[in-house]
Write an enzyme that holds these catalytic residues in place. Structure first.
Site: not given
Length: 559
Positions: A96, A337
Site C-alpha cells: 500500500d 496508490d
C-alpha cells in the site's frame, strides 16, 4: 491506500499549530545528508542522485538474499501482497503506497475478519509492547474500514534487508475483511512518515504527547515506517523503491509483479522515466507543521503528483467543475496508490467518461450501468510531466456477469470525494494504472525536502497494439464459453521466484497512444471485492491526527 485520506469521510479542523507532526531526521543524519543534485538536475527532475552506501547501524542488518527485490502476490488483480518476516513469522501483507503504517493480524484477534485469514497470524511471544495503542481508519466518505491494537516492536525482514525494533501494530480488532479475505494478514504502508499513525502513537507515549513536532521528527529513524528507516539509516543505495504489478485476469502476463528497493529494476535506465515532483502540503492545507530546527520547510504528505490533463480515446476531458471543500486548490493532482484496486476521479468527469463510452448510461439513475461491448477498446490516459500515460485497454473494463465475454462495463472507474483539507487530490490512480506503468518512488531528503525533493518517476509499459490484443483476448474468450484467462500468485512463492527476474525493456519500447482500450473481467463476487478494496486503499487522515495528538481538542465535522 494512503494516509491523510484523500477521500476523507471527515474533516479535521486543527485549532493549534501543534496538532500536526512533522518529518525530519536526527542530527546525525543531517551531518551526512544525501548528495545534492546540480541545479540543472533539479530543474528537469530527470536524474535521481546516487547515495553512497553507508555503514549499517547496529540495529540494521543488510542481506543480499534477493538483491533487494521481492515478488508480489496477486489475488484476482484486486489485492497485491508481499511476504515479510515479522519476528519469526513469515506472512503476507497488502502492498500500500497510500498509507504509511505496518500492521498485522495478531494471535489476540478474535473478530470474524481475523479468523478468515489463511496466512499465519503474528504470535505475541516476541512482541515488545511500547504501551501505545493505535486506531487506523481507511476509506472515503462512502466506505471505510478500521484496524486497532497495541503498538510494539520486532525485527522485520524484507527483500534481504532486516531491521530491528521496527514499530508496528499487532491488530486485535479489525473489520477490514477485504484484506484478510484476500490472501493477506495485514497492510504494509510505503508512504511518508508524516502520515504514520503508529509513529505518532509511539512518540506520544515516549515523550508524553509533545507540544511540537521536534521529537517526532528527530526520532523518525527509530520510530518511523519501515522503508523510511531503511533509507534514513543508509541501508539503501538510493532512498527509493519501484513497483510493477502483473495482470492475472483477462490476459495473463504484462509486467512482472515486483517491488524493488533502493534502486531501479535491472534492465531499466533512469532516462526512460519521466520524473515529477511530489506535491507538498502547507499547514493550511492540512500538511505538517515544520519542526523548530527546520522552520521554513514544507513537507510531502503522500505520494501525490499534479496532472496536466486527462484524456479519453485521445480527446482531452474538461476539468472538474466541482469545487474543493475548505481549500483553495488551483491544480489537479492524483494519489498514486497500490492500495486502491481501481481508478477514482471527480464525479462529473467520471460521468462524462461513462456517458461517452456508453450512450445509454444515465447519471441520474443509481442503477444505470456504463455498459459497452467487451471488444470495443477505450483508453483512459493521464498526462503527467508533459507525457501521456495510458491505462491498458485490458484494464479498463469488467464483465457484467461471469461467462459473458460480450457485454462489459467501465467497472474499474468510480467517483470519489472532492479535494479537501488533508487531501488535495481529485484522482486516485490505483492498480489498473500500476499494471500499465513502472513507477518509481523517491523519498529524497526527509529532513529538508527543499534540498532533495521527493518525486515519482513514470514509465509506460502499455504496448502499441494493446487494443488489438484486447480484441483478440475477447474473441478467444467468446470461443471458450465466455471464459477469460485467470490465475493467481502466492506472495511467498513470488518472492522465491523473483531472484531470476530481469525487467524486459521491450514491454515499454513503444508506448501506446491515447486511443483504444478495455480491461480485465471479473466475476460478480470479484466486483464486490473491488469496491471494498478501493475503500481500504487509503488511510484516514482523521485517524492520524487524533492518534498523533490525543490530548489536543480536535473538531471533527462530517462532510
Amino acid at each position: 491506500m494512503f494516509s491523510l485520506p484523500l477521500s476523507l469521510s471527515l474533516v479535521v479542523l486543527l485549532a493549534l499549530d501543534t496538532a500536526q507532526f512533522g518529518l525530519a531526521l536526527p542530527r546525525k543524519w543531517e551531518q551526512r545528508q544525501l548528495a545534492t543534485e546540480t541545479e540543472a538536475q533539479q530543474k528537469r527532475w530527470g536524474d535521481v542522485p546516487i547515495m553512497r552506501q553507508r555503514k549499517a547501524r547496529r540495529d540494521v542488518e543488510k542481506r543480499s538474499a534477493w538483491g533487494n527485490a521481492v515478488g508480489l502476490g496477486d489475488s484476482e488483480d484486486l489485492f497485491y501482497s508481499v511476504a515479510l518476516m515479522l519476528g519469526n513469522t513469515t506472512t503476507a501483507f497488502n502492498l500500500d503506497t497510500g498509507s504509511s503504517d505496518l500492521w498485522v493480524v495478531s494471535s489476540a484477534c478474535q473478530t470474524g475478519g481475523c479468523e478468515k485469514s489463511t496466512w499465519p497470524q503474528y504470535p505475541l511471544s516476541t512482541f515488545e509492547d511500547t504501551g501505545a495503542d493505535v486506531l487506523m481508519q481507511y476509506g472515503d466518505s462512502t466506505t471505510g474500514t478500521s484496524a486497532s491494537g497495541p503498538v510494539g516492536r520486532d525485527t522485520v525482514t524484507l527483500a534481504g534487508l532486516s531491521i530491528q525494533s521496527q514499530p508496528f501494530a499487532a491488530v486485535n480488532k479489525t473489520d477490514s475483511s477485504v484484506v484478510v479475505d484476500n490472501d493477506a494478514a495485514g497492510i504494509f504502508g510505503l508512504g511518508f512518515p508524516s502520515e504514520s499513525q503508529v509513529q505518532a502513537a509511539v512518540v506520544n507515549q515516549q515523550f508524553n504527547t509533545p507540544k511540537t513536532t521536534d521529537e517526532f521528527v528527530s526520532t523518525t529513524s527509530q520510530n518511523g515506517p519501515l522503508l523510511s528507516r531503511l533509507a534514513m539509516t543508509g541501508q539503501l543505495a538510493q532512498p527509493m523503491f519501484t513497483i510493477t504489478l502483473q495482470r492475472d485476469t483477462i490476459d495473463v502476463g504484462g509486467n512482472p509483479g515486483v517491488l524493488t528497493i533502493g534502486k531501479l529494476p535491472d534492465g531499466v535506465d533512469n532516462s526512460s522515466l519521466t520524473w515529477v515532483p511530489v506535491k507538498l502540503y502547507s499547514p493550511a492545507d492540512g500538511g505538517l507543521n515544520p519542526p523548530t530546527f527546520a522552520p521554513n520547510e514544507i513537507y510531502p504528505l503522500r505520494w501525490e503528483v499534479e496532472l496536466d490533463a486527462v484524456y479519453l480515446d485521445g480527446q482531452k476531458l474538461a476539468d472538474s467543475a466541482i469545487k474543493p471543500s475548505g481549500v483553495q486548490s488551483t491544480t489537479v493532482s492524483a494519489l498514486i496508490d497500490t492500495g486502491n484496486s481501481i481508478l477514482r476521479g471527480p464525479e462529473d468527469v467520471v460521468n462524462t467518461i461513462f456517458s461517452t463510452v456508453s450512450p445509454t448510461y444515465n447519471p441520474a439513475s443509481a442503477n444505470s450501468v456504463p455498459a459497452f461491448p467487451c471488444g470495443t477498446p477505450h483508453t483512459l490516459a493521464f498526462q503527467i510531466g508533459g507525457k501521456m500515460f495510458p491505462v491498458d485497454p485490458r484494464d479498463f473494463v469488467v464483465q457484467q456477469k461471469a461467462g459473458d465475454a460480450s457485454n462489459c462495463y467501465a467497472g474499474n472507474l468510480v467517483s470519489t470525494d472532492p479535494p479537501s483539507v488533508g487531501g488535495l487530490f481529485s484522482w486516485s490512480l490505483g492498480d489498473p494504472f500500476f499494471k500499465s506503468n513502472l513507477i518509481a518512488f523517491y523519498y529524497g531528503n526527509l529532513t529538508h525536502p527543499s534540498q532533495d525533493p521527493p518525486r515519482i518517476g513514470f514509465m509506460s509499459t502499455v504496448p502499441s497494439d494493446a487494443s488489438t490484443q484486447l480484441q483478440q483476448v475477447v474473441s478467444s474468450a467468446q470461443n471458450n464459453g465466455g471464459k477469460f484467462a485467470s490465475t493467481s500468485d502466492n506472495a511467498l512463492a513470488a518472492t522465491a521466484n523473483v531472484a531470476s527476474t530481469t525487467y524486459s525493456m521491450s514491454a515499454s519500447a513503444t508506448p501506446a497512444s491515447t486511443t483504444g482500450g478495455a480491461q480485465a473481467s471479473q466475476t460478480e463476487s470479484s466486483k464486490k471485492k473491488s469496491a471494498a478494496k478501493a475503500n481500504f486503499g487509503c488511510a484516514d487522515s482523521v485517524g492520524v491526527a487524533v492518534t498523533a495528538l490525543a490530548s489536543i481538542s480536535l473538531l471533527l465535522q462530517l462532510i
